[in-house]
Design a protein around this motif. Structure first.
Motif, short mmCIF file in Angstrom:
data_model
loop_
_atom_site.label_atom_id
_atom_site.label_comp_id
_atom_site.label_asym_id
_atom_site.label_seq_id
_atom_site.Cartn_x
_atom_site.Cartn_y
_atom_site.Cartn_z
N LEU A 117 0.69 -1.16 -0.06
CA LEU A 117 0.04 0.16 -0.01
C LEU A 117 0.63 1.37 0.03
CD1 LEU A 117 -2.65 1.50 -0.06
CD2 LEU A 117 -2.74 1.05 2.63
N HIS A 118 1.88 1.27 0.75
CA HIS A 118 2.77 2.23 0.68
C HIS A 118 3.30 2.81 -0.54
CE1 HIS A 118 6.00 5.29 1.72
NE2 HIS A 118 6.83 4.36 1.40
N GLN A 119 3.88 1.50 -1.36
CA GLN A 119 4.57 1.65 -2.53
C GLN A 119 3.34 2.06 -3.69
OE1 GLN A 119 6.26 -2.44 -2.76
NE2 GLN A 119 8.18 -1.60 -1.95
N ALA A 120 2.16 1.71 -3.39
CA ALA A 120 1.17 2.05 -4.40
C ALA A 120 0.60 3.55 -4.06
CB ALA A 120 -0.17 1.39 -4.12
N VAL B 167 2.90 5.68 -3.07
CA VAL B 167 4.05 6.77 -3.40
C VAL B 167 3.94 6.69 -4.91
CG1 VAL B 167 6.55 6.70 -3.78
CG2 VAL B 167 5.37 6.26 -1.59
N THR B 168 3.69 5.70 -5.60
CA THR B 168 4.12 5.56 -7.07
C THR B 168 2.57 5.95 -7.92
OG1 THR B 168 3.45 3.19 -7.32
CG2 THR B 168 5.66 3.93 -6.94
N GLY B 169 1.51 5.88 -7.25
CA GLY B 169 0.21 6.12 -7.76
C GLY B 169 -0.22 4.68 -8.47
N ASN B 170 0.36 3.73 -8.58
CA ASN B 170 0.19 2.37 -9.29
C ASN B 170 -0.32 1.27 -8.12
OD1 ASN B 170 0.34 -0.06 -10.56
ND2 ASN B 170 2.25 -0.03 -11.39
N TYR B 171 -1.57 0.98 -8.33
CA TYR B 171 -2.29 0.34 -7.23
C TYR B 171 -2.53 -1.34 -7.89
CZ TYR B 171 -3.17 4.21 -4.50
OH TYR B 171 -2.76 5.23 -3.46
N GLY B 172 -1.86 -1.36 -9.20
CA GLY B 172 -2.00 -2.85 -9.77
C GLY B 172 -1.37 -3.75 -9.13
N VAL B 173 -0.15 -3.43 -8.39
CA VAL B 173 0.59 -4.53 -7.58
C VAL B 173 -0.07 -4.91 -6.55
CG1 VAL B 173 2.76 -5.18 -6.41
CG2 VAL B 173 2.85 -3.90 -8.64
N LEU B 174 -0.65 -3.79 -5.63
CA LEU B 174 -1.50 -4.21 -4.50
C LEU B 174 -2.47 -5.19 -5.11
CD1 LEU B 174 -2.16 -3.75 -1.37
CD2 LEU B 174 -3.27 -1.77 -2.25
N ARG B 175 -3.28 -4.81 -5.95
CA ARG B 175 -4.40 -5.55 -6.61
C ARG B 175 -3.96 -7.15 -6.88
NH1 ARG B 175 -5.89 -7.17 -11.06
NH2 ARG B 175 -8.09 -7.73 -11.50
N ASP B 176 -2.68 -7.01 -7.55
CA ASP B 176 -2.52 -8.43 -8.13
C ASP B 176 -2.03 -9.25 -6.71
OD1 ASP B 176 -3.16 -7.69 -10.72
OD2 ASP B 176 -1.16 -7.25 -11.22
N LEU B 177 -1.52 -8.81 -5.70
CA LEU B 177 -1.15 -9.72 -4.55
C LEU B 177 -2.22 -10.18 -3.91
CD1 LEU B 177 1.68 -7.24 -3.07
CD2 LEU B 177 2.03 -9.57 -4.38
N GLY B 178 -3.32 -9.44 -4.10
CA GLY B 178 -4.55 -10.22 -3.40
C GLY B 178 -5.01 -11.43 -3.96
N GLY B 179 -6.24 -11.99 -3.17
CA GLY B 179 -6.97 -13.29 -3.81
C GLY B 179 -7.70 -12.96 -4.72
N PRO B 180 -8.40 -13.97 -5.16
CA PRO B 180 -9.61 -13.70 -6.24
C PRO B 180 -10.59 -12.77 -5.59
CG PRO B 180 -9.24 -16.00 -5.81
CD PRO B 180 -8.46 -15.52 -4.95
N SER B 181 -11.08 -12.57 -4.39
CA SER B 181 -12.20 -11.52 -4.08
C SER B 181 -11.48 -10.29 -4.22
CB SER B 181 -12.49 -11.82 -2.75
OG SER B 181 -13.46 -13.16 -2.49
N LEU C 246 3.82 4.82 5.68
CA LEU C 246 3.65 3.61 5.65
C LEU C 246 4.94 2.72 5.78
CD1 LEU C 246 0.17 2.96 3.90
CD2 LEU C 246 0.70 3.89 6.21
N ALA C 247 5.97 3.19 5.18
CA ALA C 247 7.20 2.27 5.04
C ALA C 247 7.84 2.26 6.70
CB ALA C 247 8.25 3.33 4.35
N GLN C 248 7.54 3.05 7.46
CA GLN C 248 7.68 2.97 8.76
C GLN C 248 7.35 1.42 9.49
OE1 GLN C 248 7.41 6.44 11.72
NE2 GLN C 248 5.96 7.15 10.01
N VAL C 249 6.42 0.92 8.87
CA VAL C 249 5.96 -0.59 9.41
C VAL C 249 7.07 -1.59 9.10
CG1 VAL C 249 3.40 -0.11 8.96
CG2 VAL C 249 4.85 -1.36 7.12
N LEU C 250 8.13 -1.29 8.54
CA LEU C 250 9.16 -2.02 8.33
C LEU C 250 10.23 -1.99 9.45
CD1 LEU C 250 9.90 -1.55 4.48
CD2 LEU C 250 8.90 -3.43 5.51
N VAL C 251 10.29 -0.97 10.33
CA VAL C 251 11.13 -0.97 11.24
C VAL C 251 10.54 -0.91 12.68
CG1 VAL C 251 12.92 0.18 10.00
CG2 VAL C 251 11.17 1.47 11.18
#
Length: 120
Positions: free
Chosen positions: A19-22, A24-38, A61-66
């Motif tokens: 979600l953080h990367q989406a 930042v980039t405006g590209n929500y395709g990767v977030l979408r594709d990581l999901g399940g069928p629903s 949201l990158a803070q969740v990494l640390v």
């Protein structure tokens, strides 16, 4: 359905990082594709609109990494066999609250739903 702490943290950090990367980039395709069928029924534009309140606040949201998440509910299996983890990250200036649900798909847990908010 035992999930050790490390597995829980991975399941929490993964979608929040995506979600953080989406945001930042405006590209929500990767977030979408990581999901399940629903979850994949969402369009990238729909996800962008859904997460606009988070994006407009410029939350890092990158803070969740640390920082370590605090799980207040879960891991739980609901009536439909979905896995749910709810909690927060105690960040320096706010708490990042999350509610994440997974569905079993393709032999693993795939993102079903994601809710994120920030509280003072």
């Amino acid at each position: 359905m035992p999930l050790d702490r490390a597995a829980q943290v991975i399941l929490i950090r993964g979608p929040l990082t995506a979600l953080h990367q989406a945001n930042v980039t405006g590209n929500y395709g990767v977030l979408r594709d990581l999901g399940g069928p629903s979850f994949r029924v969402n369009t990238s534009a729909g996800l962008a609109a859904l997460f606009e309140p988070v994006r407009s606040r410029s939350l890092d949201l990158a803070q969740v990494l640390v920082h370590e998440p605090v799980v207040i509910r879960g891991p739980l299996l609901d009536e439909q066999g979905r896995l749910r983890l709810t909690g927060f990250f105690p960040l320096p200036s706010y708490q990042l609250v999350f509610d994440i649900a997974y569905e079993p798909a393709e032999g693993e847990w795939k993102l079903f739903g994601l809710a994120v908010s920030a509280e003072a």
